[in-house]
Design an enzyme around this catalytic site. Structure first.
Site, PDB file in Angstrom:
ATOM      1  N   CYS A 106       0.828  -1.209   0.000  1.00 30.51           N
ATOM      2  CA  CYS A 106       0.000   0.000   0.000  1.00 30.51           C
ATOM      3  C   CYS A 106       0.866   1.264   0.000  1.00 30.51           C
ATOM      4  O   CYS A 106       2.076   1.230   0.180  1.00 30.51           O
ATOM      5  CB  CYS A 106      -0.933  -0.006   1.198  1.00 30.51           C
ATOM      6  SG  CYS A 106      -0.064   0.212   2.770  1.00 30.51           S
TER       7      CYS A 106
ATOM      8  N   ALA B  96       2.953   1.928   3.037  1.00 34.66           N
ATOM      9  CA  ALA B  96       4.173   1.111   3.057  1.00 34.66           C
ATOM     10  C   ALA B  96       5.300   1.795   2.292  1.00 34.66           C
ATOM     11  O   ALA B  96       6.453   1.807   2.731  1.00 34.66           O
ATOM     12  CB  ALA B  96       3.897  -0.264   2.462  1.00 34.66           C
TER      13      ALA B  96
ATOM     14  N   ARG C  13      13.858  -5.983   8.274  1.00 28.91           N
ATOM     15  CA  ARG C  13      15.279  -5.909   7.910  1.00 28.91           C
ATOM     16  C   ARG C  13      15.703  -4.491   7.584  1.00 28.91           C
ATOM     17  O   ARG C  13      16.876  -4.228   7.392  1.00 28.91           O
ATOM     18  CB  ARG C  13      15.595  -6.860   6.753  1.00 28.91           C
ATOM     19  CG  ARG C  13      15.283  -6.309   5.380  1.00 28.91           C
ATOM     20  CD  ARG C  13      13.790  -6.306   5.113  1.00 28.91           C
ATOM     21  NE  ARG C  13      13.491  -5.744   3.813  1.00 28.91           N
ATOM     22  CZ  ARG C  13      12.395  -5.040   3.581  1.00 28.91           C
ATOM     23  NH1 ARG C  13      11.553  -4.775   4.535  1.00 28.91           N
ATOM     24  NH2 ARG C  13      12.161  -4.580   2.378  1.00 28.91           N
TER      25      ARG C  13
ATOM     26  N   HIS D 259       5.997   6.620  -2.256  1.00 27.77           N
ATOM     27  CA  HIS D 259       7.328   7.171  -2.522  1.00 27.77           C
ATOM     28  C   HIS D 259       7.208   8.651  -2.891  1.00 27.77           C
ATOM     29  O   HIS D 259       7.931   9.492  -2.397  1.00 27.77           O
ATOM     30  CB  HIS D 259       7.998   6.473  -3.711  1.00 27.77           C
ATOM     31  CG  HIS D 259       8.143   4.993  -3.569  1.00 27.77           C
ATOM     32  ND1 HIS D 259       8.046   4.137  -4.642  1.00 27.77           N
ATOM     33  CD2 HIS D 259       8.388   4.220  -2.488  1.00 27.77           C
ATOM     34  CE1 HIS D 259       8.236   2.896  -4.217  1.00 27.77           C
ATOM     35  NE2 HIS D 259       8.441   2.923  -2.923  1.00 27.77           N
TER      36      HIS D 259
HETATM   37 FE1  CFM Z   1      13.134   0.829  -4.944  1.00 28.77          FE
HETATM   38 FE2  CFM Z   1      11.080   0.091  -3.704  1.00 28.77          FE
HETATM   39 FE3  CFM Z   1      13.552  -0.487  -2.853  1.00 28.77          FE
HETATM   40 FE4  CFM Z   1      12.673  -1.552  -5.088  1.00 28.77          FE
HETATM   41 FE5  CFM Z   1      11.741  -3.523  -3.583  1.00 28.77          FE
HETATM   42 FE6  CFM Z   1      10.136  -1.943  -2.232  1.00 28.77          FE
HETATM   43 FE7  CFM Z   1      12.574  -2.491  -1.326  1.00 28.77          FE
HETATM   44 MO1  CFM Z   1      10.709  -4.342  -1.339  1.00 28.77          MO
HETATM   45  S1  CFM Z   1      11.363  -0.086  -5.800  1.00 28.77           S
HETATM   46  S2  CFM Z   1      14.559  -0.801  -4.666  1.00 28.77           S
HETATM   47  S3  CFM Z   1      12.498  -3.567  -5.702  1.00 28.77           S
HETATM   48  S4  CFM Z   1      12.506   1.367  -2.950  1.00 28.77           S
HETATM   49  S5  CFM Z   1       9.662  -3.702  -3.257  1.00 28.77           S
HETATM   50  S6  CFM Z   1       9.196  -0.063  -2.619  1.00 28.77           S
HETATM   51  S7  CFM Z   1      10.740  -2.336  -0.284  1.00 28.77           S
HETATM   52  S8  CFM Z   1      12.878  -4.420  -2.030  1.00 28.77           S
HETATM   53  S9  CFM Z   1      14.293  -1.215  -0.968  1.00 28.77           S
END
Ligand code: CFM
Length: 537
Positions: free
Chosen positions: A59, A62, A93, A192
């Protein structure tokens, strides 16, 4: 590489066959058989998941609280909402951080929540939110409090921004709110954008004292998953490049406040933070380009780009030294492992950037990515930023505030002359991201917002040697006899970024694709006959 040739168009139809025709028509546009490196194909992305379909997505809250602000240790991240929203965002993590001293502020291990109850939903929660701010201030004396709205906050109309303003005044610290209700967008991607907007509005630019050192950069879109940031900090320090601010792996409020003092922004995860890069360029004149520190070769390439940007002879020489030194171990390890991994296959369905970046690591191991996709990437993450002008803005995206950013006359300064920028353009590709599809092989299936059903079908058809996704998918996939590597949390392994990260990844993948344990598991359809029937009505 044989598997990739297996008639992908037919498999696409096979996957769609099960859906009612209206849904098949919609999903059809999100499943693309890749044309190869020269592709100019279009994919449907960043639209609402069809109700009833099991999606991998999360969501908006998140994306805002968990992803962008989560890894910053000295902000009290106060969640205004029912306790569940905090509980499930607590102690993940992401909580890896390294305070300089044991006494340095670090609130990562806490979950701050207003714990809304039924009565707050009926009578409003603003009073409780103010109390929570006062209580957090009294106990922790933080530099800043971020207030995050969960779904009910938007539904009942609590004004978190008004509360933030009032509390900022009363307590004398920086307090800012985020309208990041879970339903605000079609996925965490909206979160974001909301997080980026508030950082630009309320934090960046507050402190004109930069980090000490030469060659000041900000790392954007690197969130210290599995300790990635620690490895990148090691490499940058070794090269003599100063990390002025990180958004947001192992970061602090002070870093955000002084981010405008850097000479360069490098962008790792384009999806989550391209907004900050663009706004900082307009406001402060900081150029940005895309980097990728996933994969040893990509790490070397990214370091060279940074050195080229600064154009300093000593820096360029030092970067080459570091690359040569680090690559010796990398090449030795690849030579040992690659014979065992060559020809194996992978699939990855992760977030909005890793499904692209991690293909590099598999390529280094001689493996083929048969199919990949993002959970919430936009068309530019697949097709490249050149398509941005052609992306139609729908009601869901219009929900998110578009800030009007102007040049900050006092703090703006030009880092590169127009001529110099044009000269470096070929090597550095400023303001560019070419997306995932052009790096994928011809015939690979690119699928946006993969559904659970499609995932099972893909595995049944292709039997990849490793499937990369997250915890929600992990055990379903493994029960089908295919190992799953989590690329969000790294299954508590990692780091995987940088040179040492690449070594960790090679070793883990070697173990995963070469263990015989998976051969002992039979998928349900291999064990028993499946009877299929349809209603005749
Ligand atoms: Fe960018 Fe993300 Fe991330 Fe990502 Fe991800 Fe994520 Fe993540 Mo999970 S697009 S790189 S591939 S910020 S889904 S919202 S939380 S691993 S650090």
């Amino acid at each position: 590489m044989a598997k990739i040739e297996m008639d992908p168009q037919r498999w696409k139809q096979e996957i769609l066959k099960k859906y009612p025709s209206k849904i098949a028509k919609k999903r059809e546009k999100s499943i693309v058989v890749n044309d190869g490196p020269e592709t100019k194909q279009t994919i449907q992305a960043n639209i609402r998941t069809i109700p009833g379909i099991i999606t991998q997505r999360g969501c908006t809250y998140a994306g805002c609280k968990g992803v962008v602000l989560g890894p910053t240790r000295d902000i009290v991240n106060l969640v205004h909402g029912p306790i569940g929203c905090s509980f499930y965002a607590w102690l993940t993590r992401r909580n890896q951080t390294l305070p300089p001293t044991p006494d340095s502020p670090n609130y990562m291990m806490y979950a701050f929540s207003t714990d809304m109850q039924d009565s707050n939903i009926v009578f409003g929660g603003e009073i409780k939110l103010k109390q929570a701010c006062r209580e957090a201030f009294e106990i922790f004396k933080p530099k800043a409090i971020g207030i995050f709205s969960t779904c009910p906050v938007g539904l009942i109309g609590d004004d978190v921004h008004a509360v933030a303003r009032e509390m900022k005044e009363e307590l004398g610290i920086n307090i800012f709110g985020f309208s990041c209700e879970g339903y605000k967008g079609v996925s965490q991607s909206a979160g974001h954008h909301i997080a980026n907007n508030a950082l630009v509005k309320h934090v960046i630019g507050l402190n004109d004292k930069p980090a000490e050192g030469k060659f000041l950069i900000n790392m954007l879109g690197e969130y210290n998953i599995g300790g990635d940031a620690f490895e990148l900090e090691r490499i940058l320090a070794k090269c003599g490049i100063t990390l002025n601010a990180s958004f947001s792996g192992n970061s602090t409020m002070e870093q955000f406040e002084r981010a405008h003092m850097a000479d360069l922004n490098v962008v790792m995860c384009h999806r989550s933070i391209n907004y900050v890069a663009e706004m900082m360029e307009t406001k402060y004149g900081i150029p940005w380009f895309k980097v990728n520190f996933i994969g040893a070769a990509s790490t070397a390439k990214s370091l060279r780009k940074i050195a080229t940007y600064f154009g300093d002879k000593d820096l360029i020489a030092r970067v080459e030294e570091v690359i040569a030194e680090e690559m010796t171990t990398v090449q030795k390890t690849i030579a040992e492992i690659k014979p065992r991994t060559t020809g194996k296959t992978a699939m990855m369905f992760v977030g909005g950037s890793r499904a692209h970046h991690y293909q590099e690591l598999f390529t280094e191991l001689g493996m083929t990515t048969l199919s990949a996709g993002y959970e919430f990437g936009h068309r530019d993450d697949y097709e490249g930023r050149r398509v941005i002008p052609t992306i139609t803005v729908d009601a869901d995206s219009r929900n998110i505030e578009e800030l009007t950013i102007e040049k900050d006359e006092a703090k703006f300064h030009e880092r590169l002359s127009e001529e110099k920028k044009a000269e470096l353009e070929k090597d550095l590709q400023f303001n560019e991201y070419e997306g995932m599809m052009k790096d994928m092989e011809k015939g690979a299936l690119v699928i946006d917002d993969l559904s659970h059903y499609e995932m099972e079908k893909l595995i049944e058809i292709y039997h990849p040697d490793v499937f990369c996704a997250g915890i929600k998918e992990k055990y379903c996939v493994q029960k089908m006899g295919i190992p799953l590597k989590q690329l969000h949390s790294y299954d508590y392994g990692g780091p995987y970024a940088g040179f040492e990260g690449a070594l960790n990844f090679y070793k883990d993948i070697d173990m995963i694709v070469n263990t015989s344990v998976w051969k002992l598991i039979k998928a349900p359809w291999e064990k028993e006959a499946v009877i299929e029937a349809e209603y005749a009505a």
